[in-house]
Design a protein around this motif. Sequence first.
Motif, PDB file in Angstrom:
ATOM      1  N   LEU A  29       0.839  -1.173  -0.009  1.00  0.00           N
ATOM      2  CA  LEU A  29      -0.098  -0.011  -0.119  1.00  0.00           C
ATOM      3  C   LEU A  29       1.019   1.134   0.019  1.00  0.00           C
ATOM      4  CD1 LEU A  29      -2.948   1.271   0.125  1.00  0.00           C
ATOM      5  CD2 LEU A  29      -2.475   1.268   2.760  1.00  0.00           C
ATOM      6  N   ARG A  30       0.489   2.261  -0.791  1.00  0.00           N
ATOM      7  CA  ARG A  30       1.255   3.490  -1.053  1.00  0.00           C
ATOM      8  C   ARG A  30       0.274   4.523  -0.864  1.00  0.00           C
ATOM      9  NH1 ARG A  30       2.344   4.447  -5.858  1.00  0.00           N
ATOM     10  NH2 ARG A  30       1.165   2.843  -6.665  1.00  0.00           N
ATOM     11  N   ARG A  31       0.999   5.767  -0.286  1.00  0.00           N
ATOM     12  CA  ARG A  31       0.180   7.171  -0.172  1.00  0.00           C
ATOM     13  C   ARG A  31       1.338   8.083  -0.316  1.00  0.00           C
ATOM     14  NH1 ARG A  31      -3.009   4.887   5.382  1.00  0.00           N
ATOM     15  NH2 ARG A  31      -4.496   3.985   4.171  1.00  0.00           N
ATOM     16  N   GLN A  32       0.783   9.255  -0.900  1.00  0.00           N
ATOM     17  CA  GLN A  32       1.451  10.394  -0.872  1.00  0.00           C
ATOM     18  C   GLN A  32       0.567  11.643  -0.446  1.00  0.00           C
ATOM     19  OE1 GLN A  32       3.570  10.011  -4.723  1.00  0.00           O
ATOM     20  NE2 GLN A  32       5.557  10.352  -3.647  1.00  0.00           N
ATOM     21  N   TRP A  44      -5.239  13.584  -3.884  1.00  0.00           N
ATOM     22  CA  TRP A  44      -4.700  14.099  -2.745  1.00  0.00           C
ATOM     23  C   TRP A  44      -4.123  13.006  -1.908  1.00  0.00           C
ATOM     24  CZ3 TRP A  44      -4.912  13.593   2.632  1.00  0.00           C
ATOM     25  CH2 TRP A  44      -4.292  14.323   3.426  1.00  0.00           C
ATOM     26  N   VAL A  45      -4.857  11.946  -1.821  1.00  0.00           N
ATOM     27  CA  VAL A  45      -4.151  10.658  -1.172  1.00  0.00           C
ATOM     28  C   VAL A  45      -2.841  10.084  -1.939  1.00  0.00           C
ATOM     29  CG1 VAL A  45      -5.122   8.489  -0.064  1.00  0.00           C
ATOM     30  CG2 VAL A  45      -6.412  10.268  -0.096  1.00  0.00           C
ATOM     31  N   GLY A  46      -2.970  10.065  -3.110  1.00  0.00           N
ATOM     32  CA  GLY A  46      -1.882   9.419  -3.923  1.00  0.00           C
ATOM     33  C   GLY A  46      -1.968   7.779  -3.804  1.00  0.00           C
ATOM     34  N   GLY A  47      -0.743   7.457  -4.414  1.00  0.00           N
ATOM     35  CA  GLY A  47      -0.647   5.884  -4.322  1.00  0.00           C
ATOM     36  C   GLY A  47      -1.758   5.102  -4.910  1.00  0.00           C
ATOM     37  N   GLN A  48      -2.056   4.087  -4.613  1.00  0.00           N
ATOM     38  CA  GLN A  48      -3.069   3.474  -5.030  1.00  0.00           C
ATOM     39  C   GLN A  48      -4.277   4.113  -5.421  1.00  0.00           C
ATOM     40  OE1 GLN A  48      -1.228   1.791  -3.135  1.00  0.00           O
ATOM     41  NE2 GLN A  48      -0.503  -0.003  -4.069  1.00  0.00           N
TER      42      GLN A  48
END
Lengths: 272, 140
Positions: free
Chosen positions: A139-142, A196-200
């Motif tokens: 899981l990824r977020r930016q 805004w959440v980014g990643g997946q």
Amino acid sequence: MAVRQNQANLTAAQKRAFTDAVLELKRSGRYDDFVTTHNAFIMSDVDNGERVGHRSPSFLPWHRRFLLEFEQALQSVDSSVMLPYWDWTRDRTASASLWGADFLGGDGRASDAQVTTGPFAFNSGRWAVNVRVDSRNYLRRQLGGGGRPLPTRAEVDSVLAMPVYDMAPWNSQSNGFRNHLEGWRGVNLHNRVHVWVGGQMGTGVSPNDPVFWLHHCFIDKLWADWQRLHPTSPYLPAAGTPDVVDLRDTMKPWNDITPADLLDHTSRYTYA
Amino acid sequence: MSELTRRSVLRGAVTGVAAAAFTGVALGLPVALAARGTGNDTGNDIDNTAGSVPHTGPEAFDETYRGRRIHGAPRAAGGHHHGGPGYAVFVDGKELHVMQNADSSWISVVNHYETFATPRAAARAAVLELQGAALVPVAV
Ligand SMILES: [Cu+2]
Ligand SMILES: [Cu+2]
């Protein structure tokens, strides 16, 4: 009565019940079926052809049905669980309790955007990203990485003020409430939050991040709020529109439910 | 990559897009088309640059961007796939699913909630998002 709450008001026990149920669906494989279904519609919904889940009037009833199905799956694990919603006009930073280690976990780390805290961190051993568009299985977020802040309450209110549900050409170019809420046009609410959440969350396989459900729960609530503000504004289009789900057309993939069946959510749940 | 770097890279890409739009005017495309915004506003300049792409589709491209080979070209006749555009984009030889919007802007499966003026801009954004990872066919 079944009440969907603002996630900021959940007790520690309610947060735990929600994430535990999500983890159980993941373990059983049912969670990934939702990701697969969502991506299939993301890829096949097109502006100049058939469109059901996105960029079309049925964006709202389609996701309402999709959320109900997910909520029922959660309840098959723990009957006390309801979907919570994320009001991103209020909880607008990476330090919000939403992103705590006791709930959805935090931002991705700098090196590879990998989420390393909370129950959905790859290191926890219980959250591998299986339905994916690239080789990364974590899981990824930016959070905020797109550079544009989350929508404000004033921006939400400006979209809620629009009196007409949707308009021709019934796609990503339409004027009206639905498309401004979805975000292909104007201030951009729904799409901007994914970015805004980014990643997946920014990809076609966005439900890999459990925040997907809390984001769409708020979108669903905004639809209900809009209905209350415009009690005489109907779902559109009414009938006979090519490639688009009219009021009484059934929606794929269920083929047994229409927008008309979903306009009133209050028999199923209410919002607190 | 730090956020600052990512964003400055995106701004760098914008310059190229703007130049492409200008070229469109110079080539005699209708000014209204060349100068039209996408009507979208995702807060990323790359998204909002004039849709310089006529509906006949953009031209082929092939370049190395931040170490990745990106290329795109119109599909062979009859090559429409699930109603998508007659145009295919690849990153290091793996197909990047792209789609053209009604306003002529583009999205990809990697950046599905923001729009780009050209398939090349979508491919460059995907390279940044991939951070070196390979595209894979979606498991179904
Ligand atoms: Cu969706
Ligand atoms: Cu969404």
